[in-house]
Write an enzyme that holds these catalytic residues in place. Structure first.
Site, PDB file in Angstrom:
ATOM      1  N   ILE A 152       1.067  -1.211   0.039  1.00  0.00           N
ATOM      2  CA  ILE A 152      -0.205  -0.214   0.084  1.00  0.00           C
ATOM      3  C   ILE A 152       0.797   1.316   0.026  1.00  0.00           C
ATOM      4  O   ILE A 152       0.534   2.171  -0.483  1.00  0.00           O
ATOM      5  CB  ILE A 152      -0.989  -0.116   1.405  1.00  0.00           C
ATOM      6  CG1 ILE A 152      -1.812  -1.203   1.056  1.00  0.00           C
ATOM      7  CG2 ILE A 152      -1.650   1.256   1.387  1.00  0.00           C
ATOM      8  CD1 ILE A 152      -2.793  -1.363   2.003  1.00  0.00           C
ATOM      9  N   TYR A 153       1.853   1.449   0.783  1.00  0.00           N
ATOM     10  CA  TYR A 153       2.785   2.385   0.859  1.00  0.00           C
ATOM     11  C   TYR A 153       3.410   2.670  -0.494  1.00  0.00           C
ATOM     12  O   TYR A 153       3.335   3.830  -1.006  1.00  0.00           O
ATOM     13  CB  TYR A 153       3.924   2.172   1.851  1.00  0.00           C
ATOM     14  CG  TYR A 153       4.563   3.453   2.255  1.00  0.00           C
ATOM     15  CD1 TYR A 153       4.374   4.474   2.874  1.00  0.00           C
ATOM     16  CD2 TYR A 153       5.872   3.493   1.472  1.00  0.00           C
ATOM     17  CE1 TYR A 153       5.159   5.623   2.993  1.00  0.00           C
ATOM     18  CE2 TYR A 153       6.804   4.497   1.617  1.00  0.00           C
ATOM     19  CZ  TYR A 153       6.432   5.571   2.438  1.00  0.00           C
ATOM     20  OH  TYR A 153       7.264   6.807   2.617  1.00  0.00           O
ATOM     21  N   THR A 154       3.808   1.615  -0.983  1.00  0.00           N
ATOM     22  CA  THR A 154       4.475   1.982  -2.528  1.00  0.00           C
ATOM     23  C   THR A 154       3.538   2.271  -3.478  1.00  0.00           C
ATOM     24  O   THR A 154       3.481   3.319  -4.367  1.00  0.00           O
ATOM     25  CB  THR A 154       4.910   0.248  -3.035  1.00  0.00           C
ATOM     26  OG1 THR A 154       6.197  -0.266  -2.222  1.00  0.00           O
ATOM     27  CG2 THR A 154       5.555   0.461  -4.423  1.00  0.00           C
ATOM     28  N   GLY A 155       2.302   1.914  -3.446  1.00  0.00           N
ATOM     29  CA  GLY A 155       1.193   2.234  -4.122  1.00  0.00           C
ATOM     30  C   GLY A 155       0.821   3.689  -4.045  1.00  0.00           C
ATOM     31  O   GLY A 155       0.406   4.510  -5.198  1.00  0.00           O
ATOM     32  N   THR A 156       0.791   4.215  -2.880  1.00  0.00           N
ATOM     33  CA  THR A 156       0.595   5.582  -2.716  1.00  0.00           C
ATOM     34  C   THR A 156       1.742   6.569  -3.275  1.00  0.00           C
ATOM     35  O   THR A 156       1.457   7.197  -3.907  1.00  0.00           O
ATOM     36  CB  THR A 156       0.315   5.868  -1.128  1.00  0.00           C
ATOM     37  OG1 THR A 156       1.742   5.662  -0.532  1.00  0.00           O
ATOM     38  CG2 THR A 156      -0.727   5.091  -0.660  1.00  0.00           C
TER      39      THR A 156
END
Length: 259
Positions: A152-156
């Site tokens: 999720i962090y990467t996606g944001t």
């Protein structure tokens, strides 16, 4: 007349470094964060410029709406979307409330604050939006051996890169610039907030991140990467993205057809 900059996540790290740099350059400031005492300490330390303190939690709708209203109302020359949260773990381990907070702070807030500020910047014919992402945005294709995982962090962060690139193209020629800075590991409170000790790991200073971002803007880079010496590496990524985008057709690719 002094320029006016609004910086989110201004209580520490990269956000504070941006605020310090703008104050040194004579900008008036609106500093946004969750820790009022730190914001007030910053304001007291910079009597040479006008500093307005705004306590807001960008993980909440109320916080985002309040700061978006400021962005729409104030004649901002610069908006820095820097605020972040230290929710850095595999998706299956990330509690739903923390996932919501992460997406709110790193996707929803920058999107809505940028949306709020762009109209006024377009009317004035000038302005700069700086989004703070990270090189992790480019780590999606890494194989399972690369840890820690942080989907999720990467996606944001990938969202911030793609949004910045597309919006920069939308606003080309208007006098309004959009940029995204992608540092690697930075010496901030981000990792210590998760209980991680990275003191032995080489890390970039927040001040160097700011220097890289602002110099990247001068160089005409939409995506700046302060820790990447060979910028052609990023150009290769962008060229490959466009090649894949342009390589599509309405016909089903042969590898997907049954024999």
């Amino acid at each position: 007349m002094s320029k006016l900059a609004l910086v989110t996540g201004a209580t520490s790290g990269i956000g504070k470094a941006f605020a310090e740099r703008f104050a040194a350059e004579g900008h008036d400031l609106i500093v946004v964060g969750r820790r009022t005492e730190r914001l007030e300490e910053f304001a007291a330390a910079h009597p040479e410029v006008a500093v307005r303190v705004v306590t807001a939690d960008l993980a909440t709708s109320e916080g985002v709406d309040a700061v978006a209203a400021l962005c729409a109302r104030e004649p901002l020359d610069v908006l820095v979307n820097n605020a972040g949260v230290a929710h850095y773990m595999p998706l299956a381990d990330l509690p739903a409330d923390k996932a919501r907070e992460l997406v709110s702070v790193k996707v929803l807030a920058p999107t809505l604050l940028t949306h709020a500020v762009v109209g006024g910047m377009l009317e004035r014919g000038l302005g700069t939006v700086i989004n703070v992402a990270g090189m992790i945005a480019f780590s999606g294709p890494a194989d399972p051996s690369v840890m820690p995982r942080r989907a999720i962090y990467t996606g944001t962060l990938a969202h911030l890169v793609a949004m910045s690139q597309t919006l920069a193209a939308e606003l080309d020629g208007t006098g309004v610039g959009v940029h995204v800075v992608c540092p690697g590991v930075v010496a901030t409170e981000f990792h210590s907030a998760q209980g991680l000790d990275l003191s032995a790991v080489p890390r970039m200073s927040p001040e160097d991140v700011v220097t890289g971002a602002l110099r990247g803007i001068e160089l005409g880079e939409t995506v700046s990467a302060p820790g990447v010496e060979d910028y052609d590496l990023l150009r290769t990524v962008f060229s490959a993205d466009l090649a894949a985008f342009g390589g599509q057709s309405p016909a089903l690719a042969s590898r997907y057809r049954t024999s």
